[in-house]
Scaffold this active site. Structure first.
Site, PDB file in Angstrom:
ATOM      1  N   ARG A 106       0.804  -1.237   0.000  1.00  0.00           N
ATOM      2  CA  ARG A 106       0.000   0.000   0.000  1.00  0.00           C
ATOM      3  C   ARG A 106       0.831   1.278   0.000  1.00  0.00           C
ATOM      4  NH1 ARG A 106      -3.039  -3.193   3.616  1.00  0.00           N
ATOM      5  NH2 ARG A 106      -4.877  -4.039   2.584  1.00  0.00           N
TER       6      ARG A 106
ATOM      7  N   GLU B  74      -3.920  17.012 -10.528  1.00  0.00           N
ATOM      8  CA  GLU B  74      -4.443  17.356 -11.847  1.00  0.00           C
ATOM      9  C   GLU B  74      -5.937  17.646 -11.834  1.00  0.00           C
ATOM     10  OE1 GLU B  74      -3.438  14.565 -14.951  1.00  0.00           O
ATOM     11  OE2 GLU B  74      -3.266  16.190 -16.390  1.00  0.00           O
TER      12      GLU B  74
ATOM     13  N   ARG C   3      -2.615  21.905 -13.385  1.00  0.00           N
ATOM     14  CA  ARG C   3      -1.641  20.907 -13.820  1.00  0.00           C
ATOM     15  C   ARG C   3      -1.865  20.461 -15.260  1.00  0.00           C
ATOM     16  NH1 ARG C   3       1.101  15.987 -10.474  1.00  0.00           N
ATOM     17  NH2 ARG C   3       2.242  15.120 -12.211  1.00  0.00           N
TER      18      ARG C   3
ATOM     19  N   GLU D 154      10.403  18.148 -24.314  1.00  0.00           N
ATOM     20  CA  GLU D 154       9.668  18.468 -23.082  1.00  0.00           C
ATOM     21  C   GLU D 154      10.216  19.749 -22.438  1.00  0.00           C
ATOM     22  OE1 GLU D 154       6.897  17.014 -22.076  1.00  0.00           O
ATOM     23  OE2 GLU D 154       6.968  14.890 -22.617  1.00  0.00           O
TER      24      GLU D 154
ATOM     25  N   HIS E  40       0.242  17.411 -25.858  1.00  0.00           N
ATOM     26  CA  HIS E  40       0.098  15.990 -25.580  1.00  0.00           C
ATOM     27  C   HIS E  40      -1.195  15.375 -26.116  1.00  0.00           C
ATOM     28  CE1 HIS E  40       3.655  16.460 -23.188  1.00  0.00           C
ATOM     29  NE2 HIS E  40       3.630  15.208 -22.780  1.00  0.00           N
TER      30      HIS E  40
ATOM     31  N   HIS F 177       8.609   9.433 -27.402  1.00  0.00           N
ATOM     32  CA  HIS F 177       7.579  10.274 -26.795  1.00  0.00           C
ATOM     33  C   HIS F 177       7.779  11.748 -27.165  1.00  0.00           C
ATOM     34  CE1 HIS F 177       4.613  11.679 -23.896  1.00  0.00           C
ATOM     35  NE2 HIS F 177       5.530  12.437 -23.311  1.00  0.00           N
TER      36      HIS F 177
ATOM     37  N   LYS G 164       3.519  11.342 -10.911  1.00  0.00           N
ATOM     38  CA  LYS G 164       2.663  10.480 -11.718  1.00  0.00           C
ATOM     39  C   LYS G 164       3.429   9.199 -12.029  1.00  0.00           C
ATOM     40  CE  LYS G 164      -0.484  13.351 -14.431  1.00  0.00           C
ATOM     41  NZ  LYS G 164      -0.872  13.601 -15.844  1.00  0.00           N
TER      42      LYS G 164
ATOM     43  N   LYS H  43       8.120  22.571 -13.785  1.00  0.00           N
ATOM     44  CA  LYS H  43       7.302  21.393 -13.495  1.00  0.00           C
ATOM     45  C   LYS H  43       6.933  21.371 -12.010  1.00  0.00           C
ATOM     46  CE  LYS H  43       5.629  17.154 -14.222  1.00  0.00           C
ATOM     47  NZ  LYS H  43       5.848  15.898 -14.936  1.00  0.00           N
TER      48      LYS H  43
ATOM     49  N   ASN I   4       0.000  19.278 -20.195  1.00  0.00           N
ATOM     50  CA  ASN I   4      -0.377  18.456 -21.337  1.00  0.00           C
ATOM     51  C   ASN I   4      -0.311  19.217 -22.660  1.00  0.00           C
ATOM     52  OD1 ASN I   4      -0.879  16.081 -19.877  1.00  0.00           O
ATOM     53  ND2 ASN I   4      -2.843  16.936 -19.198  1.00  0.00           N
TER      54      ASN I   4
ATOM     55  N   HIS J 238      -0.100  12.427 -28.085  1.00  0.00           N
ATOM     56  CA  HIS J 238      -0.377  11.049 -27.659  1.00  0.00           C
ATOM     57  C   HIS J 238      -1.041  10.241 -28.756  1.00  0.00           C
ATOM     58  CE1 HIS J 238      -0.244  11.595 -22.998  1.00  0.00           C
ATOM     59  NE2 HIS J 238       0.891  11.106 -23.466  1.00  0.00           N
TER      60      HIS J 238
HETATM   61  N1  LIG Z   1       5.332  10.194 -15.090  1.00  0.00           N
HETATM   62  C1  LIG Z   1       5.318  11.262 -15.865  1.00  0.00           C
HETATM   63  O1  LIG Z   1       4.913  12.351 -15.439  1.00  0.00           O
HETATM   64  C2  LIG Z   1       5.821  11.144 -17.271  1.00  0.00           C
HETATM   65  C3  LIG Z   1       6.042  12.280 -18.038  1.00  0.00           C
HETATM   66  C4  LIG Z   1       6.562  12.118 -19.315  1.00  0.00           C
HETATM   67  C5  LIG Z   1       6.839  10.851 -19.793  1.00  0.00           C
HETATM   68  N2  LIG Z   1       6.582   9.765 -19.020  1.00  0.00           N
HETATM   69  C6  LIG Z   1       6.885   8.423 -19.482  1.00  0.00           C
HETATM   70  O2  LIG Z   1       8.283   8.349 -19.687  1.00  0.00           O
HETATM   71  C7  LIG Z   1       8.546   7.351 -20.673  1.00  0.00           C
HETATM   72  C8  LIG Z   1       9.530   7.897 -21.639  1.00  0.00           C
HETATM   73  O3  LIG Z   1      10.714   8.241 -20.925  1.00  0.00           O
HETATM   74  P1  LIG Z   1      12.143   8.166 -21.591  1.00  0.00           P
HETATM   75  O4  LIG Z   1      12.121   8.888 -22.861  1.00  0.00           O
HETATM   76  O5  LIG Z   1      13.132   8.551 -20.559  1.00  0.00           O
HETATM   77  O6  LIG Z   1      12.217   6.619 -21.996  1.00  0.00           O
HETATM   78  P2  LIG Z   1      13.063   5.376 -21.551  1.00  0.00           P
HETATM   79  O7  LIG Z   1      13.079   5.233 -20.089  1.00  0.00           O
HETATM   80  O8  LIG Z   1      12.532   4.247 -22.340  1.00  0.00           O
HETATM   81  O9  LIG Z   1      14.537   5.725 -22.027  1.00  0.00           O
HETATM   82  C9  LIG Z   1      14.798   5.796 -23.404  1.00  0.00           C
HETATM   83  C10 LIG Z   1      15.875   4.780 -23.819  1.00  0.00           C
HETATM   84  O10 LIG Z   1      17.139   5.252 -23.379  1.00  0.00           O
HETATM   85  C11 LIG Z   1      17.799   4.249 -22.611  1.00  0.00           C
HETATM   86  N3  LIG Z   1      18.580   4.971 -21.623  1.00  0.00           N
HETATM   87  C12 LIG Z   1      18.112   5.623 -20.534  1.00  0.00           C
HETATM   88  N4  LIG Z   1      19.099   6.272 -19.939  1.00  0.00           N
HETATM   89  C13 LIG Z   1      20.231   6.017 -20.646  1.00  0.00           C
HETATM   90  C14 LIG Z   1      21.558   6.431 -20.533  1.00  0.00           C
HETATM   91  N5  LIG Z   1      21.929   7.293 -19.567  1.00  0.00           N
HETATM   92  N6  LIG Z   1      22.451   5.975 -21.410  1.00  0.00           N
HETATM   93  C15 LIG Z   1      22.068   5.138 -22.421  1.00  0.00           C
HETATM   94  N7  LIG Z   1      20.805   4.743 -22.590  1.00  0.00           N
HETATM   95  C16 LIG Z   1      19.900   5.176 -21.713  1.00  0.00           C
HETATM   96  C17 LIG Z   1      16.704   3.376 -22.094  1.00  0.00           C
HETATM   97  O11 LIG Z   1      17.197   2.078 -21.830  1.00  0.00           O
HETATM   98  C18 LIG Z   1      15.708   3.402 -23.227  1.00  0.00           C
HETATM   99  O12 LIG Z   1      16.073   2.445 -24.177  1.00  0.00           O
HETATM  100  C19 LIG Z   1       7.214   7.001 -21.292  1.00  0.00           C
HETATM  101  O13 LIG Z   1       6.806   5.749 -20.787  1.00  0.00           O
HETATM  102  C20 LIG Z   1       6.279   8.094 -20.792  1.00  0.00           C
HETATM  103  O14 LIG Z   1       4.955   7.637 -20.643  1.00  0.00           O
HETATM  104  C21 LIG Z   1       6.086   9.887 -17.782  1.00  0.00           C
HETATM  105 ZN   LIG Z   2       5.312  14.219 -22.087  1.00  0.00          ZN
END
Ligand SMILES: NC(=O)c1ccc[n+]([C@@H]2O[C@H](COP(=O)([O-])OP(=O)(O)OC[C@H]3O[C@@H](n4cnc5c(N)ncnc54)[C@H](O)[C@@H]3O)[C@@H](O)[C@H]2O)c1
Ligand SMILES: [Zn+2]
Ligand SMILES: NC(=O)c1ccc[n+]([C@@H]2O[C@H](COP(=O)([O-])OP(=O)(O)OC[C@H]3O[C@@H](n4cnc5c(N)ncnc54)[C@H](O)[C@@H]3O)[C@@H](O)[C@H]2O)c1
Ligand SMILES: [Zn+2]
Lengths: 365, 365
Positions: free
Chosen positions: A124, A239, A243, A187, A250, A267, A145, A229, A247, A254
């Site tokens: 939990r 949100e 907040r 972003e 987005h 993304h 999030k 942020k 988006n 999306h």
């Molecule tokens: N929670 C939130 O508020 C929020 C906001 C925006 C995006 N997201 C989520 O984030 C995700 C996208 O994040 P991302 O772009 O960081 O993706 P990711 O975590 O998949 O990283 C992108 C790629 O880079 C690699 N990688 C990461 N760090 C590395 C490093 N230092 N050196 C070499 N390779 C590395 C990873 O293995 C992956 O293959 C999506 O799932 C999206 O939904 C969440």
């Molecule tokens: Zn985003």
């Protein structure tokens, strides 16, 4: 080291940004009073481990007297699944994690969202620490999030669960592929557009240094972008209101991301396209001048990000995907639109027809 | 209709107790401002549906202008699984549930915990309403603990998610099997023991009427028992302190329940045994007099609940199961023990030896 504070009312934490921080994590956890008698759990992905970022983390935990278990997931969006989460829960339980254990999320947004979901629901809710290794994670690691995906839609199963801290080691970015760097860059541009025209201009003037991961510039970029942020999240943790401006770009973004098929567009690439569309929609709605929209398209282009919707994506399908987006409550089309760079607002009842026009204009011909 | 308020600081809601309430649910949702443009989701189990309790609920929702989808799970503990939750998420998403949708949990603790977990995590949290149909659910429906199980342990994956309301229709209890009635009775006894000697005595004097589901007596029992639960939860929503007293009888009880194999003992049956053991442990620790422990054993016995640990359960295995219970933080043995009926306290560092003695004394010979 730069420190930024987040204070949502319910929870307070710091974002630490600097070089060499992974090697100081153990020490930082001691300062956060994380206990040494419980076992902890590091979650990372295969690519991040292969890039070598686990090594300084493990060494520093050990030096500080922490025992941590390791759960490594495959790199990529497909890991954000309940089935894999269940395996992680079993692993954590077998390893003896208890309510005072902490989850350490070492990676990009995928690891952060997945590990954060584990922490939000294991017994939990137990604390977690974000250790971002991508530029995009300046966005995903702040704000609490967390989520996993359904096969049919992203981030449907999740929670709001604020981290105990965000420890952002800029050194980790040195191994990040350029395409991922660009994705995160999108972003950062967004954070300028929604709240800070000065930041937008600052970014515009430093595209090259950012993509080349200049440490000084990167530290300032992350700090400024995280600050925006953090401000927005502090004002509206769950949100219910403001907040939603996060988006920006987005809604169409999306839809493009999901219709292209996950894995095809990053993304941030989809969001880049989405921001251009949102800006053009703002112009069509008479909210802002065309030059503001052009400025966005131009900075996106200069970064090497895509500016057009792939030709094979159908306008009708994009529209119906937008309509079932979770932000569409009760069937009306709501968008975050722009008054000027640095100033956006939530607009309800945007005519579908205008959205379609923008999409059609922006499709590759 | 009796109304009890819960106020945790973060959230406020009412527990409504009375007859004919399922048939008034639609009206009650209107009073709670649940919107009519979103679709809602009823979760129930096959046995509750077969017992006919869905019918008045559906009719009343329809009369009030609500559209509700139905997700029916198999009766029993085995439904509290992530895999089934994932199917429910897919179903909810395909049915178009959005962030203003409400989940209605019609059933006992299994349905309440499962549906509450859905609500806690679907789109990062949507409201839910508890419609309890078992006596035990006076406990499970109040307080906001929701969870699903790992195959190796109960309630490991969950959240704190308070309901929008608890609507307790006493009529539903008329179809509840006697064994389930007894199981719920055990938790009512517990509520007397931890906070209210007068309630304990009141229950003691009304065992027969309660098990025969006398409406007047049942309404008062539920109201008083819910009030105690509500007070404790209001004081400590997230179980950082006093809330732990609700676990009276649950440390050994959970171990007995899980080692017996789920499905063999009802939750309340295991807790009945656990309460007797906890009382005897309190005597051995010099905290209370033997007659208080005897009073508990006697009311448990009078209700037809078991008073002894099944012979095939091994003391060593019970002890090691207790030690890995999630309430055991950092390896020490913590128990909720009794000073007198109506007064319990949390005691750390209870010697393992005494726990073993109590277990051995209470095993069927
Ligand atoms: N929670 C939130 O508020 C929020 C906001 C925006 C995006 N997201 C989520 O984030 C995700 C996208 O994040 P991302 O772009 O960081 O993706 P990711 O975590 O998949 O990283 C992108 C790629 O880079 C690699 N990688 C990461 N760090 C590395 C490093 N230092 N050196 C070499 N390779 C590395 C990873 O293995 C992956 O293959 C999506 O799932 C999206 O939904 C969440
Ligand atoms: Zn985003
Ligand atoms: N969340 C909490 O705080 C909390 C507290 C205590 C227990 N629990 C959980 O509650 C569960 C046990 O609850 P329960 O004893 O209500 O079990 P249950 O929901 O399994 O109900 C017991 C049986 O009675 C049937 N049933 C329910 N209502 C009926 C009715 N009116 N007529 C005929 N049959 C009916 C069910 O189909 C089931 O077979 C456990 O999973 C336990 O972990 C949760
Ligand atoms: Zn119980």
């Amino acid at each position: 080291m730069i420190r930024e504070r987040v204070d949502t009312g319910h929870s307070r934490y710091e974002i630490l940004i600097g070089t060499g921080l992974l090697g100081q994590t153990g020490q930082l956890l001691l300062e956060l009073s994380v206990n040494r008698s419980s076992r902890h759990l590091i979650v990372t992905d295969e690519q991040v481990r292969a890039a070598g970022h686990l090594t300084p983390l493990l060494a520093s935990l050990q030096a500080a007297g922490y025992e941590a278990e390791l759960f490594v997931i495959p790199a990529g969006e497909a890991s954000k699944r309940l089935e894999l989460a269940e395996r992680a829960f079993e692993f954590a339980y077998e390893a003896g994690l208890d309510r005072r254990s902490v989850v350490l999320a070492l990676g990009g947004g995928v690891v952060g969202d997945f590990a954060g979901f584990l922490a939000a629901t294991y017994m939990r809710g137990i604390p977690f620490v974000q250790l971002p290794t991508t530029l995009l994670a300046h966005d995903s690691a702040v704000g609490g999030k967390v989520a996993v995906n359904l096969s049919s839609a992203k981030n449907i199963i999740g929670a709001f669960h604020q981290p105990l801290a965000v420890i952002y080691d800029i050194d980790a970015l040195s191994t990040l592929p350029l395409r991922e760097m660009r994705s995160g860059y999108a972003e950062a541009i967004k954070h300028g557009i929604i709240r800070d025209a000065e930041l937008f201009a600052w970014i515009e003037a430093r595209t090259e240094q950012i993509l080349a991961n200049d440490p000084q510039v990167m530290a300032e970029l992350l700090a400024r972008s995280c600050r925006i942020k953090a401000e927005v999240v502090s004002a509206d943790e769950r949100e219910h209101g403001v907040r939603a401006i996060l988006n920006f770009g987005h809604t169409i973004g999306h839809a493009v991301e999901s219709l292209a098929g996950y894995g095809r567009l990053r993304h941030g690439e989809a969001i880049a396209i989405g921001m251009i569309c949102a800006a053009e929609l703002s112009v069509k709605m008479g909210l802002c001048t065309p030059d503001a929209a052009e400025a966005i398209a131009s900075v996106v282009k200069a970064a090497g990000l895509p500016t057009q919707i792939p030709r094979d994506l159908d306008a009708d399908e994009l529209l119906s995907s937008i309509k079932r987006d979770k932000k569409a409550t009760g069937g009306t089309l709501t968008f975050v639109l722009m008054r000027a760079i640095g100033k956006v607002e939530i607009v309800k009842d945007v005519p579908e027809k205008l959205v379609r026009d923008v999409i059609e204009d922006r499709r590759e011909s």
